[in-house]
Design an enzyme around this catalytic site. Structure first.
Site, PDB file in Angstrom:
ATOM      1  CB  SER A  44      31.163  32.431  31.279  1.00 25.55           C
ATOM      2  OG  SER A  44      32.040  33.218  30.528  1.00 25.55           O
ATOM      3  CG  ASP A  52      29.562  39.833  32.523  1.00 22.64           C
ATOM      4  OD1 ASP A  52      30.750  39.720  32.170  1.00 22.64           O
ATOM      5  OD2 ASP A  52      28.899  38.886  32.976  1.00 22.64           O
ATOM      6  CG  HIS A  61      32.022  36.835  34.091  1.00 26.36           C
ATOM      7  ND1 HIS A  61      31.166  37.057  33.032  1.00 26.36           N
ATOM      8  CD2 HIS A  61      32.619  35.637  33.845  1.00 26.36           C
ATOM      9  CE1 HIS A  61      31.252  36.036  32.186  1.00 26.36           C
ATOM     10  NE2 HIS A  61      32.115  35.165  32.661  1.00 26.36           N
TER      11      HIS A  61
END
Length: 530
Positions: free
Chosen positions: A239, A471, A499
């Site tokens: 991320s 995602d 995710h």
């Protein structure tokens, strides 16, 4: 919910009220090539991150010559140390920042490959907490056998001089603030909440707040690399951690070793575009959840034949009802389930498809039984709130980093109002709230020092960029975009939900990344897994 899942669900600023620079366009399902057309053209219009000189400036040599004094900490096998970095790299004599570092040494057998730094994202997620709770024991045994698993909490985060903005009761009030204002008075209340939050951060760390940027955190990682005795940095970032890792590669391409960037962020986008695209990403994930929900017997939002749009309308109606009549939760601190907390609970569950059943159960309890406890648990997990309003500094660091990295998405409520149609189009369910959540950096006490930039990292070894097609928080297009900018990127695609992709159940993804980390063999560019 499995606590490891909660820790691994990384944040990118989508939190209502704490949402900032990273808030998608829908996923790109048909292409394994680099971005084309307007997206590629837009990236070319922004400047490229300039690499730093190969030689270490004399003023920084004392930092690079540090030797960590390791001590046992946490669970058996973990060690911790503290290193120093300059508060201001432009003026190293102005003071230091203390960086907390942890490691779990390679277990063997096999030749040790060096250190593998891990970062779970955020910004604001504790890398040390992630290492001790998951990465140091849950990464593949072959990886842990040959790498020292290492984490450093970035400056301003967790154990590294954490930024603090509000006490527990004030943070509770902040998370309950209405982010879908209906009139001028509610807009004023929202703006006042943003200002109070920003003022608290500024009062707590007036000097540090000017020096918690991603560029500075990436430069800190190079000091850590040197202190560990590694010639190159090996790294897995998820991320926001992909932005941190890509920034490192852009600044130090000659020192970039085996880098895995999972759930990629596009560094070439300004804040408003990031927020708008992530809003659409959550809509993509919600659509996937809605389709699955109506196939289940316990879905409170409709049955077979109910469309995702209808599911969304019913959820919006539920949220609207909470705006005027919050639902009891039985919380020991007397909190009821408000619209903002319920929305955050739903968004939190969209990060991982394994939480969809939990979300259905929580929505059923709240909508049919007037019991909001389940959604409150989900929201608290996202905010990292413990009993007695004990918050981690995740949300404070999240804002501090994002508001410094990019100029604000909006400068005034009027700008938000003009953008509402675009955000509602991006997500009929979440768009309005995420648009207003993008206003908070307008009141930040220090000006942004960063800007949108391409990251090319020319001369770096192959870098693996991983994207998941549905995602919610880091849209797949961002992985395509980052892979299109990095000169040595290999794009690895997971066709699925949730995710990030590494360690989430795909043998195809895990095998490709493990081979890269252990043998240095990157996957074929454009490889797709499901």
């Amino acid at each position: 919910m499995d606590t490891r899942r909660i820790l691994r669900r990384t944040r990118t600023g989508a939190c209502l009220l704490a949402a900032v620079a990273l808030l998608t366009s829908g996923c790109s399902f048909g292409s394994t090539t680099r971005p084309v057309g307007s997206a590629a053209a837009a990236a070319e219009e922004v400047p490229a991150l300039t690499p730093l000189p190969r030689s270490t400036p004399a003023a920084l040599e004392p930092y690079y010559e540090q030797k960590p004094a390791w001590r046992d900490c946490g669970a058996p096998g973990f060690q911790c140390a503290t290193l120093k970095a300059p508060l201001d790299y432009a003026e190293p004599s102005a003071g230091d920042v203390r960086l907390a570092v942890a490691r779990k040494k390679a277990t063997g057998p096999g030749k040790r490959l060096g250190s593998l730094l891990v970062n779970p994202g955020g910004p604001g997620g504790s890398a040390i907490g992630y290492l001790q709770a998951y990465a140091g024991v849950g990464y593949p045994a072959g990886v842990r056998a040959r790498y020292d698993m290492v984490a450093v909490d970035p400056r301003g985060v967790a154990r590294s001089e954490p930024v603090e903005c509000l006490d527990g009761p004030a943070m509770d009030a902040y998370t309950r603030t209405d982010v879908t204002p209906d009139d001028a008075g509610e807009i004023d209340t929202l703006v006042a909440a943003y200002k109070k939050f920003a003022e608290g951060c500024g009062a707590d760390a007036p000097k540090l707040l000017r020096h918690v940027s991603t560029v500075e955190a990436a430069r800190d990682m190079d000091i850590v690399r040197a202190a560990l005795g590694d010639w190159k940095l090996h790294y897995v970032g998820a991320s926001y951690g992909t932005f941190l890792g890509a920034t490192y590669a852009g600044l130090f391409p000659h020192r970039a070793g085996r880098l895995v960037l999972d759930g990629a962020v596009d560094p070439s986008l300004p804040a408003r575009r990031l927020n708008l695209e992530q809003t659409a990403g959550f809509d993509t994930a919600f659509t996937a959840f809605a389709k699955d929900c109506v196939r289940q017997s316990d879905c409170p939002l409709g049955g077979r034949g109910t469309t995702p749009a209808q599911v969304g309308e019913r959820l919006k109606a539920f949220f609207a009802g909470l705006d005027t009549r919050p639902v009891p939760t039985g919380d020991a601190d007397g909190r009821n389930l408000t619209e903002s907390l319920a929305t955050m609970g739903v968004i939190a569950a969209l990060y991982d498809e394994s939480a969809w059943q939990q979300l259905r159960e929580a929505l059923t309890a709240a909508m049919r039984e007037k019991d909001g406890a389940g959604l409150l648990v989900l929201a608290d997990g996202y905010y990292e709130r413990g009993a007695g309003a004990d918050f981690s500094n995740l949300m404070f660091a999240n804002a501090a980093v994002n508001c410094l990295d990019l100029p604000p998405a909006f400068d005034s409520p009027d700008e938000v109002r003009r953008a509402l149609p675009d955000f509602r189009k991006a997500s009929p369910v979440f768009g309005e709230g995420l648009a207003w959540a993008s206003l908070n950096c307008a009141y930040w006490p220090v000006r942004a020092t960063g800007e949108a930039q391409r990251i090319e990292a020319k001369g770096a070894a192959p870098i693996v960029v991983v994207g998941t097609t549905r995602d919610p928080a880091t849209p797949y297009r961002w992985a395509e975009a980052l892979a299109g900018q990095l000169s040595s990127a290999r794009l690895l695609t997971y066709e699925g939900d949730g995710h990030t992709a590494y360690g989430r159940g795909s043998d195809c993804i895990d095998s490709a990344i493990n081979a890269y980390l252990l043998d240095g063999t990157p996957p074929t560019d454009g490889k797709r897994c499901s």
